[in-house]
Design an enzyme around this catalytic site. Structure first.
Site, PDB file in Angstrom:
ATOM      1  CG  ASN A 222      -0.228  -0.090   2.523  1.00 27.17           C
ATOM      2  OD1 ASN A 222       0.486   0.831   2.906  1.00 27.17           O
ATOM      3  ND2 ASN A 222      -0.399  -1.207   3.236  1.00 27.17           N
ATOM      4  CG  ASP A 291      -6.841  -6.031   5.997  1.00 28.36           C
ATOM      5  OD1 ASP A 291      -6.372  -5.919   7.138  1.00 28.36           O
ATOM      6  OD2 ASP A 291      -7.524  -5.143   5.440  1.00 28.36           O
ATOM      7  CE  LYS A 301       8.830 -10.152 -14.468  1.00 24.43           C
ATOM      8  NZ  LYS A 301       9.716  -9.241 -15.208  1.00 24.43           N
ATOM      9  N   PRO A 319      -2.375 -12.563   9.969  1.00 27.37           N
ATOM     10  CG  PRO A 319      -0.323 -12.779  11.073  1.00 27.37           C
ATOM     11  CD  PRO A 319      -0.971 -12.958   9.732  1.00 27.37           C
ATOM     12  CB  ILE A 321      -0.292  -7.213  14.548  1.00 25.26           C
ATOM     13  CG1 ILE A 321       0.384  -8.019  13.434  1.00 25.26           C
ATOM     14  CG2 ILE A 321       0.734  -6.801  15.612  1.00 25.26           C
ATOM     15  CD1 ILE A 321       1.359  -7.210  12.593  1.00 25.26           C
ATOM     16  CG  PHE A 337      -2.880   4.893  13.577  1.00 23.25           C
ATOM     17  CD1 PHE A 337      -2.773   6.049  12.828  1.00 23.25           C
ATOM     18  CD2 PHE A 337      -2.417   4.911  14.884  1.00 23.25           C
ATOM     19  CE1 PHE A 337      -2.207   7.202  13.367  1.00 23.25           C
ATOM     20  CE2 PHE A 337      -1.862   6.050  15.428  1.00 23.25           C
ATOM     21  CZ  PHE A 337      -1.756   7.210  14.668  1.00 23.25           C
ATOM     22  CE  LYS A 351      -7.606  -1.169  13.089  1.00 25.90           C
ATOM     23  NZ  LYS A 351      -6.655  -0.688  12.049  1.00 25.90           N
TER      24      LYS A 351
END
Length: 416
Positions: A222, A291, A301, A319, A321, A337, A351
């Site tokens: 990301n 995720d 490749k 997992p 965390i 966050f 959340k």
């Protein structure tokens, strides 16, 4: 001026002392950085320092007269050694030579710089003027037992010793004894003057993205830059905490005084965090953890086959965390966050409830990834509020300090 654009040392008065050494050339840049950070800088030079650089340079950079003589008659009472230290927020000696440190250790006062250090308010009251020393000398001089005794003594007397660093020296040798770079010294000076709201605490921070490999050259990731997490690690260290930073793949310098562990994937971050989390008072999960990851890793490749068919692969969940740490028998104070693209409050509250943590910090990821400014939404069981107060944007370091102060205030009640 709003809190969002206030320089780090706005309103601070710094006395910068230079003892003799080639590293004096670095002090000119330090003055420039201190002034840029909002400080009023008053320079004091020893006779030896003036053999390497001139007072004119520092007068031009600081905008104030430079002091070189304890008998300087410009002061109405002829007491520069008293006047310079009263109302000063700190005395910084950079460079601090072996001779200069020896004078301080022995309580000698035979020049203006050593005299004002001895005459500074050094107790525990509000007028206390801390003394910061940035050693600079040849590696053999630094390693000499006499120098090490003197350094131990000035530390015992309350001075904060910054460095030295290891590296190339002007004499051509390599080793410990280099003065810290001006940017490093600025960071240390700012940290020394920050409130110690987390003194004695241990803080664990995750930062940056994770990278989930598809094949040896591609992966899922990301746009997180890690800047917010690194700013939080720095702010926690400034507040007196012992800080460990677990960082995904980012190109950022480690904040001074922070222990850094580099990881790549979500699983690696999980394996680095979970076994040690219970040792910490606070866990701030700033990292934008993927995720999902590919269920299998292609050994080579993945190539185009000429049929214009996109490859497909199965995903498996990574997992969690934050939830894992929050579920420990004795968890740290957990701060999650939530980087969202819409419905920030609703997703952040979801959340909070799903992870069972006391605080979630929401922000709009597309608006902040890779940028130097951000706005945060603090969400807890009682409600929500904005940082900076009143809304708007602030630089990430300012936000990190506000968030760390918020966490410190909540921590005592959480552990009661």
């Amino acid at each position: 001026m709003s809190i969002a654009d206030t320089p780090e040392l706005q309103g601070r008065r710094i006395v910068l002392g230079l003892s003799g050494g080639i590293a004096c050339y670095k002090s000119a840049e330090l003055v420039r950085l201190l002034v840029k950070a909002g400080a009023s800088v008053h320079v004091v030079m020893t006779e030896a320092a003036q053999h390497f650089v001139t007072p004119v340079t520092f007068q031009a950079l600081s905008g104030h007269p430079v002091y070189t003589d304890q008998w300087d008659a410009r002061e109405p009472n002829n007491m520069a050694h008293i006047n310079l230290t009263r109302g000063a927020d700190a005395i910084v000696i950079a460079p601090a030579s072996a001779d200069g440190i020896a004078k301080l250790a022995q309580g000698r006062a035979d020049d203006l710089l050593s005299l004002l250090c001895l005459a500074r308010p050094w107790g525990a009251g509000e007028e206390r003027c801390p003394l910061l020393l940035a050693p600079a000398m040849n590696r053999e001089m630094w390693a000499h037992p006499a120098t090490q005794r003197n350094v131990a003594q000035v530390r015992a007397d309350g001075a904060l010793v910054l460095g030295p660093a290891l590296g190339d020296q002007a004499c051509g040798e390599v080793g410990d004894g280099r003065m810290l770079e001006p940017e490093e010294l600025l960071e240390e000076i700012v940290a020394a003057l920050r409130p110690k709201s987390l003194l004695g605490r241990k803080v664990l921070v995750t930062a940056g993205p994770t990278f989930e490999a598809i094949d040896p050259v591609r992966g899922i990731t990301n746009l997180s830059s890690g800047k917010m997490g690194f700013a939080i690690a720095r702010a926690a260290r400034e507040a007196g905490a012992e800080v460990t930073l677990v960082a995904g793949p980012v190109a950022l310098a480690t904040p001074r005084g922070v222990r850094r562990l580099d990881v790549r994937s979500a699983q690696e971050m999980h394996d680095a965090v979970v076994p040690i989390a219970a040792q910490y008072d606070v866990f701030v999960a700033t990292a934008a953890v993927a995720d999902w990851r590919p269920a299998t890793l292609a050994p080579h490749k993945i190539k185009k086959d000429g049929k214009k068919l996109a490859p497909s692969f199965e995903l498996t969940e990574n997992p969690d965390i934050l939830a894992t740490v929050a579920a420990l028998p004795k968890p740290p104070y957990c701060v999650g966050f939530a980087a969202e693209s819409e419905n920030l409050l609703a997703h952040a509250r979801s959340k909070l409830e799903r992870k069972r943590v006391p605080l979630v910090v929401g922000n709009l990821g597309p608006a902040t990834f890779g940028k130097d400014h951000n706005s945060l939404l603090l969400v807890d069981a009682q409600g929500h509020r904005e940082l900076p107060p009143g809304g708007g944007m602030a630089d990430k370091q300012t936000l990190a300090r506000l968030l760390v102060a918020e966490i410190a205030g909540r921590l005592a009640a959480y552990q009661a």
